[in-house]
Scaffold this motif. Structure first.
Motif, mmCIF file in Angstrom:
data_model
loop_
_atom_site.group_PDB
_atom_site.id
_atom_site.type_symbol
_atom_site.label_atom_id
_atom_site.label_comp_id
_atom_site.label_asym_id
_atom_site.label_seq_id
_atom_site.Cartn_x
_atom_site.Cartn_y
_atom_site.Cartn_z
ATOM 1 N N SER A 1 0.753 -1.307 -0.187
ATOM 2 C CA SER A 1 0.019 0.012 -0.108
ATOM 3 C C SER A 1 0.921 1.284 -0.094
ATOM 4 O O SER A 1 0.468 2.340 -0.358
ATOM 5 C CB SER A 1 -0.876 0.172 1.304
ATOM 6 N N TYR B 1 -11.755 -2.452 8.995
ATOM 7 C CA TYR B 1 -10.555 -3.456 9.177
ATOM 8 C C TYR B 1 -10.855 -4.785 9.521
ATOM 9 O O TYR B 1 -10.096 -5.737 9.077
ATOM 10 C CB TYR B 1 -9.430 -2.673 10.023
ATOM 11 N N SER C 1 -11.301 5.676 5.605
ATOM 12 C CA SER C 1 -11.016 7.282 5.593
ATOM 13 C C SER C 1 -12.105 7.984 5.177
ATOM 14 O O SER C 1 -12.303 9.073 5.360
ATOM 15 C CB SER C 1 -9.786 7.710 4.821
ATOM 16 N N LYS D 1 -8.019 1.066 3.714
ATOM 17 C CA LYS D 1 -7.565 2.314 4.443
ATOM 18 C C LYS D 1 -8.523 3.194 3.460
ATOM 19 O O LYS D 1 -8.838 4.165 4.423
ATOM 20 C CB LYS D 1 -6.094 2.329 4.005
ATOM 21 N N THR E 1 -13.162 2.897 11.362
ATOM 22 C CA THR E 1 -11.921 2.272 11.037
ATOM 23 C C THR E 1 -11.756 0.732 11.510
ATOM 24 O O THR E 1 -11.645 -0.259 10.846
ATOM 25 C CB THR E 1 -10.726 2.866 11.969
#
Lengths: 241, 244
Positions: A176, A201, A192, A188, A197
């Motif tokens: 990444s 994930y 964002s 990610k 978050t």
């Protein structure tokens, strides 16, 4: 964290997650195959018997030295750093490489460095009698390697290759840093935007796990298939040949 | 008689250790020769020098009139004329029984698959292993492995068969089946050079017995002479120890 929020993230982003996982898998599979071939090549080069002092053996020594330097550099530095050096290093010469190809290059070279040692160990561990029997029926070194030794080595290093595939599925996340749109990069980006978050994930986490577990199961199946059936037919149809 | 193998003043040393010292020795076509002697006497090394699995440090090996120690002699081609049977069988672990007997014919002698398989099956039948062509070496007993190894060597249609203690790694009850095959090959007129500890077998099949000790040939002659009425003290001593 709640099931609802996870489901809503999935609902909105599942095509992106799948695309990311697809890129991750592509990088891992191609790099493992290319890396294994690099490793096989280096392992074979390192075990060619040297015949006295000749120009050929001198040349072989130089090639092997260069190969050893490559192995040490790629085993001794983090892949994340290699990715930066390779991608931006090449870019500095005015040639912007495709990010996906750069990713495959870095992971392949990394895998090759590790596989070289497995292969060398695999070749060395084949008993001397296998070489002698092959030589005694008139095979040269090349024929002995191709028809007798390497098939056994490849079988023996399959578990290590499987490990490497699983590591590559996970470690491709570091790519990444050069903006390869693999699973970690995609996650990610998603996180964002939605600011969830942990949930975002967690989904990636489960997807990684599904990929690695599937890979290890498939490899085990493949190993079993290579070993052939445990029993054998006494009477074979080939008898009348 | 026509000499197939003629060895002159052969020397072999590993570092400072002399294994063979000025060995002169020959094998005629159709002859069955047994090499006997205690371990470390150099008999296996002598055998392995003949197909160049060991490189002699001095002397000459004349094979059908050609010195195989000449630098430009084709070693691989030379080896196809000699069938080698090892103490530890050394079947190719990655191939089944049939493929073990076929791979050399195909890759080295460039025979077609069909021709190679037909030939392999002929010899597998002779050694009684034609029913096991799909078995992997790991599925066979020691005696079976050695019989396949003999068939593998014969499949290359060699001029001479070399046996390096073919029954030493076998369980006692499996020695018989291997010796039976070898006896048949001897009866059929094959040229054979056998390193063995089987004295009864040697007495029965050998045209000539060669007794080696400490890297030299001490005594040679027909079994009735070397095994029954040896001339040399060292031979007598060796036989006393082995023929109890």
């Amino acid at each position: 964290m709640s099931l609802e929020s996870i489901l809503s993230i999935l609902e909105q982003n599942w095509p992106n997650y799948l695309k990311g996982a697809y890129i991750t898998l592509l990088i891992a599979i191609f790099s493992t195959i290319i890396g294994a071939l690099i490793g096989l090549f280096i392992g074979v080069m390192h075990t060619i018997p040297l015949r006295k002092k000749s120009f050929k053996s001198f040349l072989l020594k130089i090639v092997n030295f260069i190969l050893s330097v490559y192995v040490e550099i790629f085993r001794g530095t983090p892949m994340i750093v290699q990715a930066m050096v390779v991608f931006y290093g090449i870019a500095a010469y005015g040639f912007v490489m495709d990010r996906f190809l750069a990713a495959i290059l870095v992971v392949s070279l990394n895998t090759g460095a590790y596989m070289a040692e497995y292969v060398r160990g695999g070749i060395v561990s084949i008993e001397k009698g296998q070489y002698e029997a092959a030589e005694a029926i008139g095979m040269n070194h090349f024929q002995t390697m191709v028809h007798i030794i390497l098939p056994q080595v490849i079988r023996n290093i399959l578990p290590a290759t499987g490990n490497q595939l699983i590591m590559n599925i996970k470690d491709s996340a570091v790519l990444s840093v050069i903006s390869v749109t693999e699973l970690f990069f995609v996650t990610k980006t998603i996180a964002s935007i939605n600011y969830k978050t942990a949930d975002s994930y967690l989904i990636a986490c489960v997807m990684y796990l599904i990929m690695t577990l599937t890979a290890s199961q498939l490899l085990r199946l493949f190993e079993k298939k290579l070993d052939g059936p445990k029993d054998y037919n006494f009477q074979s149809d080939k008898k009348s040949a | 008689m026509e000499k197939v193998i003629d060895i002159r003043h052969l020397n072999k040393s590993f570092g400072n250790h002399e294994v063979l010292r000025d060995v002169n020795f020959s094998v005629a076509k159709g002859e069955v020769v047994c090499l006997i002697g205690s371990s470390g006497s150099g008999k296996s090394t002598l055998l392995r020098c003949i197909n160049l699995l060991e490189t002699p440090t001095g002397g000459e090996i004349i094979y059908n009139g050609e010195n195989i120690l000449d630098k430009d002699h084709d070693v691989s081609k030379h080896r196809t004329h000699l069938g080698m049977v090892f103490q530890s069988f050394n079947l190719f672990n990655n191939h089944n029984v049939l493929k073990n007997c076929v791979v050399g014919q195909q890759k080295v002698l460039k025979r077609s698959k069909q021709e190679a398989e037909k030939n392999a099956l002929k010899f597998l039948e002779i050694v009684g292993m034609d029913k096991y062509i799909n078995a992997k070496p790991s599925q066979l007993s020691g005696g079976q492995k050695q019989r396949v190894a003999i068939a593998r060597a014969l499949s290359m249609d060699p001029d001479v068969m070399l046996f390096d203690e073919p029954t030493s790694a076998l369980d006692p009850e499996m020695v018989g089946e291997v010796l039976k095959v070898m006896r048949r090959l001897a009866d059929e007129g094959n040229t054979m050079l056998i390193v063995t500890h089987e004295m009864e077998f040697a007495k029965e099949v050998a045209d000539r017995i060669v007794f080696m000790d400490k890297g030299v040939i001490v005594e040679e002659g027909p079994p009735s002479q070397v095994l029954v009425n040896p001339v040399h003290d060292r031979t007598k001593e060796f036989l006393k120890r082995t023929l109890k």
